[in-house]
Design a protein around this motif. Structure first.
Motif, PDB file in Angstrom:
ATOM      1  N   THR A  33       0.821  -1.201   0.000  1.00 24.00           N
ATOM      2  CA  THR A  33       0.000   0.000   0.000  1.00 24.00           C
ATOM      3  C   THR A  33       0.862   1.261   0.000  1.00 24.00           C
ATOM      4  O   THR A  33       1.857   1.344   0.720  1.00 24.00           O
ATOM      5  CB  THR A  33      -0.937   0.018   1.206  1.00 24.00           C
ATOM      6  OG1 THR A  33      -1.823  -1.108   1.120  1.00 24.00           O
ATOM      7  CG2 THR A  33      -1.761   1.289   1.251  1.00 24.00           C
ATOM      8  N   GLY A  35       0.461   5.699  -0.027  1.00 24.35           N
ATOM      9  CA  GLY A  35      -0.526   6.697   0.336  1.00 24.35           C
ATOM     10  C   GLY A  35       0.044   8.092   0.471  1.00 24.35           C
ATOM     11  O   GLY A  35       1.270   8.291   0.400  1.00 24.35           O
ATOM     12  N   TRP A  36      -0.854   9.026   0.630  1.00 23.24           N
ATOM     13  CA  TRP A  36      -0.515  10.422   0.883  1.00 23.24           C
ATOM     14  C   TRP A  36      -1.168  10.861   2.189  1.00 23.24           C
ATOM     15  O   TRP A  36      -2.350  10.562   2.433  1.00 23.24           O
ATOM     16  CB  TRP A  36      -1.004  11.316  -0.259  1.00 23.24           C
ATOM     17  CG  TRP A  36      -0.238  11.138  -1.522  1.00 23.24           C
ATOM     18  CD1 TRP A  36      -0.561  10.327  -2.564  1.00 23.24           C
ATOM     19  CD2 TRP A  36       0.987  11.786  -1.878  1.00 23.24           C
ATOM     20  NE1 TRP A  36       0.393  10.418  -3.549  1.00 23.24           N
ATOM     21  CE2 TRP A  36       1.353  11.313  -3.159  1.00 23.24           C
ATOM     22  CE3 TRP A  36       1.817  12.709  -1.253  1.00 23.24           C
ATOM     23  CZ2 TRP A  36       2.506  11.739  -3.816  1.00 23.24           C
ATOM     24  CZ3 TRP A  36       2.962  13.134  -1.899  1.00 23.24           C
ATOM     25  CH2 TRP A  36       3.298  12.656  -3.170  1.00 23.24           C
ATOM     26  N   TYR A  37      -0.395  11.553   2.994  1.00 21.26           N
ATOM     27  CA  TYR A  37      -0.868  12.163   4.233  1.00 21.26           C
ATOM     28  C   TYR A  37      -0.570  13.662   4.123  1.00 21.26           C
ATOM     29  O   TYR A  37       0.223  14.093   3.288  1.00 21.26           O
ATOM     30  CB  TYR A  37      -0.127  11.589   5.446  1.00 21.26           C
ATOM     31  CG  TYR A  37      -0.488  10.164   5.784  1.00 21.26           C
ATOM     32  CD1 TYR A  37      -0.114   9.111   4.964  1.00 21.26           C
ATOM     33  CD2 TYR A  37      -1.204   9.870   6.945  1.00 21.26           C
ATOM     34  CE1 TYR A  37      -0.449   7.795   5.280  1.00 21.26           C
ATOM     35  CE2 TYR A  37      -1.538   8.569   7.277  1.00 21.26           C
ATOM     36  CZ  TYR A  37      -1.152   7.531   6.438  1.00 21.26           C
ATOM     37  OH  TYR A  37      -1.480   6.246   6.760  1.00 21.26           O
ATOM     38  N   LEU A  47      -4.534  11.267   7.170  1.00 25.90           N
ATOM     39  CA  LEU A  47      -4.537  10.490   5.952  1.00 25.90           C
ATOM     40  C   LEU A  47      -5.353  11.205   4.873  1.00 25.90           C
ATOM     41  O   LEU A  47      -6.449  11.707   5.152  1.00 25.90           O
ATOM     42  CB  LEU A  47      -5.130   9.111   6.224  1.00 25.90           C
ATOM     43  CG  LEU A  47      -5.322   8.192   5.021  1.00 25.90           C
ATOM     44  CD1 LEU A  47      -3.982   7.808   4.424  1.00 25.90           C
ATOM     45  CD2 LEU A  47      -6.101   6.951   5.428  1.00 25.90           C
ATOM     46  N   ALA A  49      -5.228   9.859   1.180  1.00 24.43           N
ATOM     47  CA  ALA A  49      -5.649   8.816   0.236  1.00 24.43           C
ATOM     48  C   ALA A  49      -4.658   7.666   0.265  1.00 24.43           C
ATOM     49  O   ALA A  49      -3.469   7.868   0.559  1.00 24.43           O
ATOM     50  CB  ALA A  49      -5.740   9.377  -1.181  1.00 24.43           C
ATOM     51  N   THR A  50      -5.157   6.467  -0.035  1.00 29.24           N
ATOM     52  CA  THR A  50      -4.300   5.299  -0.142  1.00 29.24           C
ATOM     53  C   THR A  50      -4.634   4.520  -1.405  1.00 29.24           C
ATOM     54  O   THR A  50      -5.744   4.637  -1.947  1.00 29.24           O
ATOM     55  CB  THR A  50      -4.445   4.342   1.056  1.00 29.24           C
ATOM     56  OG1 THR A  50      -5.806   3.923   1.147  1.00 29.24           O
ATOM     57  CG2 THR A  50      -4.029   5.012   2.355  1.00 29.24           C
ATOM     58  N   THR A  57      -8.470   2.060  -4.185  1.00 30.36           N
ATOM     59  CA  THR A  57      -8.214   3.372  -3.589  1.00 30.36           C
ATOM     60  C   THR A  57      -9.182   3.686  -2.458  1.00 30.36           C
ATOM     61  O   THR A  57     -10.288   3.131  -2.392  1.00 30.36           O
ATOM     62  CB  THR A  57      -8.316   4.472  -4.650  1.00 30.36           C
ATOM     63  OG1 THR A  57      -9.630   4.459  -5.216  1.00 30.36           O
ATOM     64  CG2 THR A  57      -7.297   4.263  -5.754  1.00 30.36           C
ATOM     65  N   TYR A  59     -10.202   7.354   0.100  1.00 31.54           N
ATOM     66  CA  TYR A  59      -9.973   8.779   0.298  1.00 31.54           C
ATOM     67  C   TYR A  59     -10.648   9.269   1.581  1.00 31.54           C
ATOM     68  O   TYR A  59     -11.701   8.760   1.984  1.00 31.54           O
ATOM     69  CB  TYR A  59     -10.558   9.588  -0.865  1.00 31.54           C
ATOM     70  CG  TYR A  59      -9.976   9.274  -2.218  1.00 31.54           C
ATOM     71  CD1 TYR A  59     -10.525   8.279  -3.009  1.00 31.54           C
ATOM     72  CD2 TYR A  59      -8.886   9.989  -2.701  1.00 31.54           C
ATOM     73  CE1 TYR A  59      -9.990   7.987  -4.262  1.00 31.54           C
ATOM     74  CE2 TYR A  59      -8.349   9.717  -3.951  1.00 31.54           C
ATOM     75  CZ  TYR A  59      -8.903   8.712  -4.727  1.00 31.54           C
ATOM     76  OH  TYR A  59      -8.381   8.438  -5.969  1.00 31.54           O
TER      77      TYR A  59
END
Length: 123
Positions: A33, A35-37, A47, A49-50, A57, A59
């Motif tokens: 996985t 993601g963006w934090y 968090l 999105a992953t 995905t 969100y």
């Protein structure tokens, strides 16, 4: 050693768009996985999105319909397309990934963070 390096942040007006990129490098066996934090000024990291290796995905509600996460497994990269940006999206954005490395005859998996990239949305 494994590194995550982000790029693409900057200053944009409300309603504008930005695309963030993050590339993983080093002795990588596989990436699960990604993601963006983000961490807004004076607030905790949250968090955004992953995306799984298979492209599933998820969100946070506040960005649904505006942000799109994607990845290129061949490039060990993850992207975040951000549209209709709002001032409340202003934050330092961090890339995150679960990465497996070949350690001798063993596979070791750990969680990695990028250094962060600033996104500022002016009203």
């Amino acid at each position: 050693q494994v590194q995550l390096v982000e790029s693409g942040g900057g200053l944009v007006q409300s309603g504008g768009s930005l695309r963030l990129s993050c590339a993983a490098s080093g002795s990588i066996f596989g990436i699960n996985t990604m993601g963006w934090y983000r961490q807004p000024p004076g607030k905790q990291r949250e968090l955004v999105a992953t995306i799984t290796r298979n492209g599933i995905t998820d969100y946070v509600d506040s960005v649904k319909g505006r942000f799109t996460i994607s990845r290129d497994n061949a490039k060990n990269a993850v992207y975040l397309q951000m549209n209709s940006l709002k001032p409340e999206d202003t934050a330092v954005y961090y890339c995150n990934a679960d990465i497996s490395r070949l350690n001798g005859v063993r596979i070791a998996t750990a969680n990695y963070w990028g250094q962060g990239t600033q996104v500022t949305v002016s009203s």
